[in-house]
Design a protein around this motif. Sequence first.
Motif, PDB file in Angstrom:
ATOM      1  N   PRO A  98       5.656  11.118  -8.559  1.00 59.66           N
ATOM      2  CA  PRO A  98       6.139  12.510  -8.640  1.00 59.66           C
ATOM      3  C   PRO A  98       5.281  13.517  -7.888  1.00 59.66           C
ATOM      4  CG  PRO A  98       4.947  11.940 -10.630  1.00 59.66           C
ATOM      5  CD  PRO A  98       4.999  10.675  -9.802  1.00 59.66           C
ATOM      6  N   GLY A  99       4.028  13.200  -7.619  1.00 60.63           N
ATOM      7  CA  GLY A  99       3.146  14.158  -6.951  1.00 60.63           C
ATOM      8  C   GLY A  99       3.225  14.035  -5.442  1.00 60.63           C
ATOM      9  N   GLU A 100       2.294  14.724  -4.799  1.00 64.68           N
ATOM     10  CA  GLU A 100       2.232  14.638  -3.334  1.00 64.68           C
ATOM     11  C   GLU A 100       1.778  13.235  -2.938  1.00 64.68           C
ATOM     12  OE1 GLU A 100      -0.094  16.713   0.459  1.00 64.68           O
ATOM     13  OE2 GLU A 100      -0.471  17.413  -1.584  1.00 64.68           O
ATOM     14  N   VAL A 101       2.430  12.651  -1.957  1.00 62.91           N
ATOM     15  CA  VAL A 101       2.117  11.270  -1.567  1.00 62.91           C
ATOM     16  C   VAL A 101       1.858  11.183  -0.074  1.00 62.91           C
ATOM     17  CG1 VAL A 101       3.522  10.258  -3.412  1.00 62.91           C
ATOM     18  CG2 VAL A 101       4.536  10.627  -1.138  1.00 62.91           C
ATOM     19  N   ILE A 102       1.182  10.103   0.312  1.00 64.48           N
ATOM     20  CA  ILE A 102       1.254   9.679   1.701  1.00 64.48           C
ATOM     21  C   ILE A 102       1.903   8.297   1.706  1.00 64.48           C
ATOM     22  CG2 ILE A 102      -0.704  11.069   2.443  1.00 64.48           C
ATOM     23  CD1 ILE A 102      -2.291   8.476   2.646  1.00 64.48           C
ATOM     24  N   SER A 103       2.581   7.998   2.805  1.00 64.57           N
ATOM     25  CA  SER A 103       3.446   6.812   2.877  1.00 64.57           C
ATOM     26  C   SER A 103       3.037   5.919   4.037  1.00 64.57           C
ATOM     27  CB  SER A 103       4.909   7.225   3.087  1.00 64.57           C
ATOM     28  OG  SER A 103       5.291   8.174   2.125  1.00 64.57           O
ATOM     29  N   GLU A 104       3.300   4.655   3.856  1.00 71.22           N
ATOM     30  CA  GLU A 104       3.036   3.686   4.936  1.00 71.22           C
ATOM     31  C   GLU A 104       4.211   2.709   4.980  1.00 71.22           C
ATOM     32  OE1 GLU A 104       0.134   3.771   6.826  1.00 71.22           O
ATOM     33  OE2 GLU A 104       0.751   2.052   8.043  1.00 71.22           O
ATOM     34  N   ALA A 105       4.936   2.725   6.079  1.00 77.66           N
ATOM     35  CA  ALA A 105       6.057   1.806   6.242  1.00 77.66           C
ATOM     36  C   ALA A 105       5.550   0.441   6.706  1.00 77.66           C
ATOM     37  CB  ALA A 105       7.061   2.364   7.237  1.00 77.66           C
ATOM     38  N   TYR A 106       6.253  -0.611   6.355  1.00 79.54           N
ATOM     39  CA  TYR A 106       5.873  -1.941   6.831  1.00 79.54           C
ATOM     40  C   TYR A 106       7.113  -2.791   6.995  1.00 79.54           C
ATOM     41  CZ  TYR A 106       6.096  -3.144   1.826  1.00 79.54           C
ATOM     42  OH  TYR A 106       6.498  -3.325   0.519  1.00 79.54           O
ATOM     43  N   GLU A 107       6.951  -3.851   7.764  1.00 79.20           N
ATOM     44  CA  GLU A 107       8.099  -4.710   8.072  1.00 79.20           C
ATOM     45  C   GLU A 107       8.237  -5.829   7.070  1.00 79.20           C
ATOM     46  OE1 GLU A 107       8.207  -6.201  12.033  1.00 79.20           O
ATOM     47  OE2 GLU A 107       7.886  -4.217  12.931  1.00 79.20           O
ATOM     48  N   LEU A 108       9.468  -6.080   6.691  1.00 79.84           N
ATOM     49  CA  LEU A 108       9.797  -7.267   5.901  1.00 79.84           C
ATOM     50  C   LEU A 108      10.457  -8.268   6.833  1.00 79.84           C
ATOM     51  CD1 LEU A 108      11.358  -5.439   2.826  1.00 79.84           C
ATOM     52  CD2 LEU A 108       9.121  -6.542   2.927  1.00 79.84           C
ATOM     53  N   GLU A 109      10.741  -9.445   6.278  1.00 88.86           N
ATOM     54  CA  GLU A 109      11.402 -10.433   7.133  1.00 88.86           C
ATOM     55  C   GLU A 109      12.695  -9.841   7.704  1.00 88.86           C
ATOM     56  OE1 GLU A 109      12.001 -14.127   5.191  1.00 88.86           O
ATOM     57  OE2 GLU A 109      12.461 -15.189   7.044  1.00 88.86           O
ATOM     58  N   TYR A 110      13.441  -9.131   6.843  1.00 88.91           N
ATOM     59  CA  TYR A 110      14.629  -8.423   7.303  1.00 88.91           C
ATOM     60  C   TYR A 110      14.496  -6.972   6.871  1.00 88.91           C
ATOM     61  CZ  TYR A 110      16.345 -13.157   7.746  1.00 88.91           C
ATOM     62  OH  TYR A 110      16.470 -14.472   8.070  1.00 88.91           O
ATOM     63  N   GLY A 111      14.337  -6.087   7.813  1.00 88.13           N
ATOM     64  CA  GLY A 111      14.272  -4.673   7.486  1.00 88.13           C
ATOM     65  C   GLY A 111      12.849  -4.196   7.271  1.00 88.13           C
ATOM     66  N   THR A 112      12.743  -3.021   6.658  1.00 96.77           N
ATOM     67  CA  THR A 112      11.430  -2.432   6.418  1.00 96.77           C
ATOM     68  C   THR A 112      11.343  -1.957   4.980  1.00 96.77           C
ATOM     69  OG1 THR A 112      12.178  -0.229   7.045  1.00 96.77           O
ATOM     70  CG2 THR A 112      11.226  -1.599   8.796  1.00 96.77           C
ATOM     71  N   ASP A 113      10.113  -1.733   4.528  1.00 98.53           N
ATOM     72  CA  ASP A 113       9.888  -1.135   3.222  1.00 98.53           C
ATOM     73  C   ASP A 113       8.733  -0.159   3.367  1.00 98.53           C
ATOM     74  OD1 ASP A 113      10.169  -0.547   0.555  1.00 98.53           O
ATOM     75  OD2 ASP A 113      10.242  -2.648  -0.082  1.00 98.53           O
ATOM     76  N   CYS A 114       8.305   0.422   2.272  1.00101.95           N
ATOM     77  CA  CYS A 114       7.315   1.485   2.346  1.00101.95           C
ATOM     78  C   CYS A 114       6.510   1.503   1.053  1.00101.95           C
ATOM     79  CB  CYS A 114       8.087   2.805   2.519  1.00101.95           C
ATOM     80  SG  CYS A 114       7.044   4.243   2.718  1.00101.95           S
ATOM     81  N   LEU A 115       5.223   1.774   1.171  1.00 99.98           N
ATOM     82  CA  LEU A 115       4.375   1.976  -0.004  1.00 99.98           C
ATOM     83  C   LEU A 115       3.848   3.407   0.020  1.00 99.98           C
ATOM     84  CD1 LEU A 115       2.165  -1.253  -0.247  1.00 99.98           C
ATOM     85  CD2 LEU A 115       4.069  -0.583  -1.751  1.00 99.98           C
ATOM     86  N   GLU A 116       3.631   3.952  -1.176  1.00102.34           N
ATOM     87  CA  GLU A 116       3.117   5.315  -1.275  1.00102.34           C
ATOM     88  C   GLU A 116       1.952   5.371  -2.262  1.00102.34           C
ATOM     89  OE1 GLU A 116       7.137   7.817  -0.120  1.00102.34           O
ATOM     90  OE2 GLU A 116       6.568   7.716  -2.244  1.00102.34           O
ATOM     91  N   ILE A 117       1.062   6.334  -2.013  1.00100.68           N
ATOM     92  CA  ILE A 117      -0.082   6.567  -2.903  1.00100.68           C
ATOM     93  C   ILE A 117      -0.153   8.065  -3.184  1.00100.68           C
ATOM     94  CG2 ILE A 117      -1.722   6.834  -0.992  1.00100.68           C
ATOM     95  CD1 ILE A 117      -3.841   5.470  -2.689  1.00100.68           C
ATOM     96  N   HIS A 118      -0.539   8.417  -4.388  1.00 97.35           N
ATOM     97  CA  HIS A 118      -0.726   9.824  -4.721  1.00 97.35           C
ATOM     98  C   HIS A 118      -1.940  10.390  -3.980  1.00 97.35           C
ATOM     99  CE1 HIS A 118       1.593  10.494  -8.737  1.00 97.35           C
ATOM    100  NE2 HIS A 118       2.121  11.207  -7.777  1.00 97.35           N
ATOM    101  N   VAL A 119      -1.733  11.505  -3.362  1.00100.50           N
ATOM    102  CA  VAL A 119      -2.868  12.227  -2.766  1.00100.50           C
ATOM    103  C   VAL A 119      -3.829  12.609  -3.892  1.00100.50           C
ATOM    104  CG1 VAL A 119      -3.530  14.368  -1.590  1.00100.50           C
ATOM    105  CG2 VAL A 119      -1.504  13.092  -0.840  1.00100.50           C
ATOM    106  N   GLY A 120      -5.099  12.347  -3.693  1.00 93.82           N
ATOM    107  CA  GLY A 120      -6.107  12.695  -4.698  1.00 93.82           C
ATOM    108  C   GLY A 120      -6.443  11.581  -5.661  1.00 93.82           C
ATOM    109  N   ALA A 121      -5.672  10.490  -5.625  1.00 97.91           N
ATOM    110  CA  ALA A 121      -5.961   9.377  -6.540  1.00 97.91           C
ATOM    111  C   ALA A 121      -7.262   8.669  -6.167  1.00 97.91           C
ATOM    112  CB  ALA A 121      -4.803   8.383  -6.532  1.00 97.91           C
TER     113      ALA A 121
END
Length: 227
Positions: A98-121
Amino acid sequence: MFAAENGLKSDPRLQGISEAIRVVPHFPKQGIMFQDITTLLLDHKAFKDTVDIFVDRYRDMNISVVAGVEARGFMFGPAIALAIGAKFVPLRKPRKLPGEVISEAYELEYGTDCLEIHVGAVQPGERAIVIDDLVATGGTLSAAISLLERVGAEVIECACVIGVPDVKSNLWIMRFIPNDMPFRDSAGSMASHFTSSWSHAKLIIAVKDRSVRMTMRGADFAGKDDT
Ligand SMILES: O=P(O)(O)OC[C@H]1O[C@H](OP(=O)(O)OP(=O)(O)O)[C@H](O)[C@@H]1O
Ligand SMILES: Nc1ncnc2[nH]cnc12
């Protein structure tokens, strides 16, 4: 080698862990041998042994951040964090935090996904480990490392319970992995995702009846890639 350094190769806990992980053929699709850790979670001894192996390794390494990858990294990471006196930081799939995040996209075998972390964590300079249940191509761990490094953490190691071979990159990697490394396929599959983010990180896989640590520093792999 991790097993030799740490006496884990003959660790009696590994067999029980291995036997507690159910392998489900052709799930979620034809040809996938699904490594199901829910059966490990049902087995108190095997579950505790799994957590303890990582706790034994990290308790005296001045780790202040245990980052767990959604979803299955959440099943091991918090117990490890509590035991070593670190905070647990969830790395979540998109639009869950729910808070401010930064994101990192990555490749899956088919398509892409993304992970996020809370800023300040995580504060710059904190020493972090990444926990997940399983590494296949290494794309998820690479994204996790990138996220943590972007917020200034030092990623000391990544630790997974299971390593599975990445069929697509087996041929490529087999040339780079020493013959005496017992988990060549899985370890080598990481090389297909070798990026600058790996230059600080190590990988530990505890799987079945064997354990491996691969040092993912550039010298180990970069420069040997003559494909
Ligand atoms: O090494 P890789 O090829 O990146 O694959 C490993 C990732 O795949 C699985 O998660 P998945 O993305 O299926 O998400 P889930 O835990 O939510 O099921 C697993 O739990 C790892 O996080
Ligand atoms: N073989 C496998 N089993 C469970 N989860 C996975 N994620 C990617 N490959 C997997």
